[in-house]
Enzyme design. Sequence first.
Site, PDB file in Angstrom:
ATOM      1  N   HIS A   1       0.819  -1.229   0.000  1.00 29.23           N
ATOM      2  CA  HIS A   1       0.000   0.000   0.000  1.00 29.23           C
ATOM      3  C   HIS A   1       0.851   1.277   0.000  1.00 29.23           C
ATOM      4  O   HIS A   1       0.329   2.365  -0.211  1.00 29.23           O
ATOM      5  CB  HIS A   1      -0.916   0.030   1.227  1.00 29.23           C
TER       6      HIS A   1
HETATM    7  N1  Q9C Z   1     -11.967  -3.309   7.857  1.00 31.37           N
HETATM    8  C1  Q9C Z   1      -2.345  -5.120   4.534  1.00 31.37           C
HETATM    9  O1  Q9C Z   1      -2.988  -6.138   4.560  1.00 31.37           O
HETATM   10  N2  Q9C Z   1      -7.846  -1.369   7.464  1.00 31.37           N
HETATM   11  N3  Q9C Z   1      -2.869  -3.949   4.892  1.00 31.37           N
HETATM   12  C2  Q9C Z   1      -8.971  -1.714   6.693  1.00 31.37           C
HETATM   13  C3  Q9C Z   1     -11.310  -2.461   6.906  1.00 31.37           C
HETATM   14  C4  Q9C Z   1      -6.575  -1.284   6.798  1.00 31.37           C
HETATM   15  C5  Q9C Z   1      -4.246  -3.865   5.271  1.00 31.37           C
HETATM   16  C6  Q9C Z   1     -10.196  -1.677   7.546  1.00 31.37           C
HETATM   17  C7  Q9C Z   1      -6.067  -2.599   6.304  1.00 31.37           C
HETATM   18  C8  Q9C Z   1      -4.649  -2.534   5.784  1.00 31.37           C
HETATM   19  C9  Q9C Z   1      -0.913  -5.138   4.139  1.00 31.37           C
HETATM   20 ZN    ZN Z   2      -3.970  -7.133   3.042  1.00 31.46          ZN
END
Ligand code: Q9C
Ligand code: ZN
Length: 673
Positions: A135
Amino acid sequence: MGTALVYHEDMTATRLLWDDPECEIECPERLTAVLDSLQQRGLEQRCLCLTACEASEEELGLVHSPEYIALVQRTQTLDKEELQALSKQFDAVYFHPSTFHCARLAVGAALQLVDAVLTGAVHNGLALVRPPGHHSQKTAANGFCVFNNVAIAAKHAKKKYGLQRILIVDWDIHHGQGIQYVFDDDPSVLYFSWHRYEHGHFWPFLQESDACAIGQGQGQGFTVNLPWNQVGMGNADYLAAFLHVLLPLAFEFDPELVLVSAGFDSAIGDPEGQMQATPECFAHLTQLLQVLAGGRICAVLEGGYHLESLGQSVCMMVQTLLGDPTPPLLGLMVPCQSALESIQSVQTAQAPHWTSLQQNVAPVLSPSTHLPEGRSLSLLAESSTCEVAEDAPSPLLDGVCLRPTPPVCTAVALTVPGAALALPPRVLHQEGSAMREETDAWARPHKSLFQDEGLDALGKILCLLSGILDGQVRSGVASTTPHATAATLDVAIHRCLSHGAQRLLCVALGQLDRPQDLADDGRILWLNIMGKEAAIWSMFHISTPLPQTTGGFLSCILGLVLPLAYGFQPDVVLMTLGPAHGLQNAEAALLAAVLRGPAGGRILALVEEESILQLESTLVQVLRGEAPPSLGPFLMASPEEIQALRFLKGQLEPRWKLLQVAALPPGQCSPVA
Ligand code: Q9C
Ligand code: ZN
């Protein structure tokens, strides 16, 4: 040669120092849990373990701006309140005094892995890292990610080794928008991501995560987004995405290196993904990628927040990277309606840029088959939701699958003196034979087996087949005497059935007729690849012409043979190369490599004597888990080849749901609400 594991325990240092329910799942135990499972299963010991070093500022600069790097560097000396305040400037991010060190180690680990693979020190490998990377962007941390490990690794591979085609497969359940932005206009990096999307209602809520985001300028067609619009996607959905989208494009692209953004929040049990794919699925996804780029795969950990599921999924991947056969995939092999719609939306968006998709789109249902309100009067009504089927395996996380490897990985039984001179380790040159009376009894109906050395050869093959059926040997290659291939195959089929095989897949190439006396009771799936005409005698008795182009051959394997094979879930596969089989070495190797998947690696390749000398060593290599050689330049399938495949797929779809690629008419990508 082998598999590298790149790691440094310092990467467990970064952690959340305040209350934040969104960020708390990205915790140090993620890495320790993975390492524990790898050790418990004896997998760490089988890998080449490398200790990660920090990436240099120059390396970070391949993707990130000097100002952003300096900002992350300054977090080393901030106190808790300052860290928390800075974290708030980004979306779903936390900083810790060790963040800069950990994030540099994470990038360094990815780069070391690329170096190990591209210098030929290892075949493939996995970097176990925190924080994740996909990300993060030029000037921003995002979604637990600080530096973009995989994007930097791809830039490094281009710069240091001059690579011209790199495939990035992002199977994390979130869209790696950071990677997409870096390579948006770059045709040398093909970026594939599937992700939970729910029509834009899932994080990170971006319109550019939809299927119609395909890249910019020269890079059009080199960004491939597959949005999942419902939760609950399972093994069949993931497999369909690989067979009908990723792999056709990947073969046409012909990468020199495959990078995997290996997030396991796409696996069952994960609180973020809410999907249903089991850990075994990642063994199959890995095995399917291993036929690309000469097997040069560098995987880098991204997400994965259910510790048990994460540990098991990583083990499945590592074991497959090591070359072990894959465990069978359980569950109904029926993709859900929503998955089919997503797959079709990508095909529609990408078709202008990829020959293999233009030709591969199955007969789209004509407008008259759609009800006025736009719902499909489909053949697939049974699978219109993504719920788990009732007879699907219970959330498998209780049963630990150890995937024991038999002492003999592959055995070779040959009739030709001089063949099999130098066999690699764990390959047995089988001299043993079945008892003479037993061999005679099996041979009795077949005159051809009593000629020349026929009985000797059959005795050896029966012995090898017993080894496979009893589980002492995983797979085998055997040669048949001239004019006796059909008879040998007939005996082998009856031997498997008498042993109690529930489902036997026969892939027969060349002039081999289906044995006369076989019941059409669903225990045997007979697939003949030969001749001129496509023909169907029943849902279990199919004949398709052997395509003459690489494009046609790949469409046949990915679009027909594998969907049938995975849908059938055989106990054993008999792959037979009979008279005038017409297969090139590389084609035979690819076919054997992918047919290891559906039956847990239990495959016997029967090869007529004429071809065995040139095919034996390649077949042995792929059955041991090595990559098949390249098919050579991609040549467009001919109209006749496409027509034959379309006809077969149309006829077979009602029974074999993994063949389906068309559901609804192409939908337009709509703005995110
Ligand atoms: N329930 C990785 O898996 N929060 N990052 C989302 C939705 C952020 C995920 C909330 C999730 C980041 C590397
Ligand atoms: Zn993820």
